[in-house]
Design a protein around this motif. Sequence first.
Motif, mmCIF file in Angstrom:
data_model
loop_
_atom_site.group_PDB
_atom_site.id
_atom_site.type_symbol
_atom_site.label_atom_id
_atom_site.label_comp_id
_atom_site.label_asym_id
_atom_site.label_seq_id
_atom_site.Cartn_x
_atom_site.Cartn_y
_atom_site.Cartn_z
ATOM 1 N N UNK A 46 42.217 23.737 -34.167
ATOM 2 C CA UNK A 46 43.939 23.879 -34.690
ATOM 3 C C UNK A 46 44.976 25.010 -33.346
ATOM 4 N N UNK A 47 46.172 24.389 -33.052
ATOM 5 C CA UNK A 47 46.395 25.005 -32.339
ATOM 6 C C UNK A 47 47.900 26.073 -33.034
ATOM 7 N N UNK A 48 47.940 27.695 -33.836
ATOM 8 C CA UNK A 48 48.637 28.037 -34.418
ATOM 9 C C UNK A 48 49.376 29.143 -33.325
ATOM 10 N N UNK A 49 49.172 29.306 -32.090
ATOM 11 C CA UNK A 49 49.905 30.120 -31.290
ATOM 12 C C UNK A 49 51.006 30.269 -31.602
ATOM 13 N N UNK A 50 51.726 31.165 -31.749
ATOM 14 C CA UNK A 50 53.255 31.274 -32.216
ATOM 15 C C UNK A 50 53.457 31.147 -33.802
ATOM 16 N N UNK B 51 42.310 30.257 -35.342
ATOM 17 C CA UNK B 51 43.254 29.240 -34.369
ATOM 18 C C UNK B 51 44.415 30.107 -34.048
ATOM 19 N N UNK B 52 44.906 31.704 -33.833
ATOM 20 C CA UNK B 52 45.724 31.587 -32.825
ATOM 21 C C UNK B 52 46.961 31.570 -33.989
ATOM 22 N N UNK C 217 42.002 41.244 -31.066
ATOM 23 C CA UNK C 217 43.805 42.271 -30.724
ATOM 24 C C UNK C 217 44.568 42.522 -32.169
ATOM 25 N N UNK C 218 45.762 43.564 -31.137
ATOM 26 C CA UNK C 218 46.635 43.767 -32.606
ATOM 27 C C UNK C 218 47.612 43.114 -33.276
ATOM 28 N N UNK C 219 47.729 41.628 -33.642
ATOM 29 C CA UNK C 219 48.283 40.969 -33.963
ATOM 30 C C UNK C 219 48.834 41.004 -35.736
ATOM 31 N N UNK D 269 48.362 22.962 -40.991
ATOM 32 C CA UNK D 269 48.439 22.892 -40.137
ATOM 33 C C UNK D 269 49.331 21.648 -39.767
ATOM 34 N N UNK D 270 49.548 21.172 -38.306
ATOM 35 C CA UNK D 270 50.547 20.515 -37.894
ATOM 36 C C UNK D 270 50.303 18.928 -38.533
ATOM 37 N N UNK D 271 48.402 18.846 -38.882
ATOM 38 C CA UNK D 271 48.126 17.869 -38.908
ATOM 39 C C UNK D 271 48.109 17.303 -40.361
ATOM 40 N N UNK D 272 48.766 17.787 -41.381
ATOM 41 C CA UNK D 272 48.963 17.544 -42.434
ATOM 42 C C UNK D 272 50.852 17.386 -42.432
#
Length: 264
Positions: free
Chosen positions: A4-8, A31-32, A57-59, A244-247
Amino acid sequence: MMVFDFSNKNALVVGAGSGIGKAIALQLADNGANVWCGDISDAGAAGAVREMSEKHGAKYGYSVCDAAKSESVAALFGEAKAAFGEISIVVNSAGVFMPKRLLEASPEDIKTHLDVNLMGIVYGCRLALETMIAQGGGGKILNIASVGGRQGEAKSPYYALGKSAVINWSQSVALYGAPYGINCNTVCPGIIRTPMWDVILEADNGGGDAGKEALFDEIVRARTPLGRAQTAEEIAYAAVFFCSDYAGAIVGQALNVDGGDKLN
Ligand SMILES: NC(=O)c1ccc[n+]([C@@H]2O[C@H](COP(=O)([O-])OP(=O)(O)OC[C@H]3O[C@@H](n4cnc5c(N)ncnc54)[C@H](O)[C@@H]3O)[C@@H](O)[C@H]2O)c1
């Protein structure tokens, strides 16, 4: 590998210090997503953040929080928002187990138990809705109930009571959130050998450690058509899908992830 793309996307996971909540936090991070963890255990939440940070990394960050106390959950949301700005994914996974039969539990036992397993989710969902609506709408709320909430239980009736109420409550949250583009759903895990099971096995095993794992295997075999326990990662796969956006078209559903224990 990102599925899944959870970037941002910024996520808040309550109960991220161990077991299922931790597995969900780690998969969201894989998944970001930026992930803020809340847990009553400082060491548990810090450990989850350390694992995510070492990989990506530090997110990430965490707050020590008692899900049973509304002001503590409000402080958790405040710290997550201060760190991330917006929060568009909230997962409520904190929970405890009370292996006391119906007339064995005192009123104080019952209150303490429901304060975490039910009220903790009520506070988390209210703050999630307020936050997401104030942001202009959109977002995902995912609650962890249990197949124990699908029917009454002789050995742990107050756990079943809290979990059945979480399934019902999630539908109300879903109906409130849907006009704002907010999806709320529930995952009902079956049997996962997390630290929560120590309480169950010790109670059933007369308090001792010996034979605990054999007893666990016996319970799994008796209850699970698939013939094996589920893993925290398998619960997290379903949870992350709901985040996710798929749901996006799924509203107020409760999914059993239990190897076939309960079919409704
Ligand atoms: N393990 C199973 O077989 C199973 C089955 C069905 C449902 N569940 C549910 O899954 C969720 C996670 O359980 P788990 O198996 O990962 O257990 P776990 O004990 O590994 O994790 C529970 C987490 O919740 C935290 N927590 C407990 N009380 C808290 C409080 N007052 N405030 C904040 N955090 C608190 C704990 O510190 C811990 O990190 C629970 O809601 C549980 O009821 C578990």
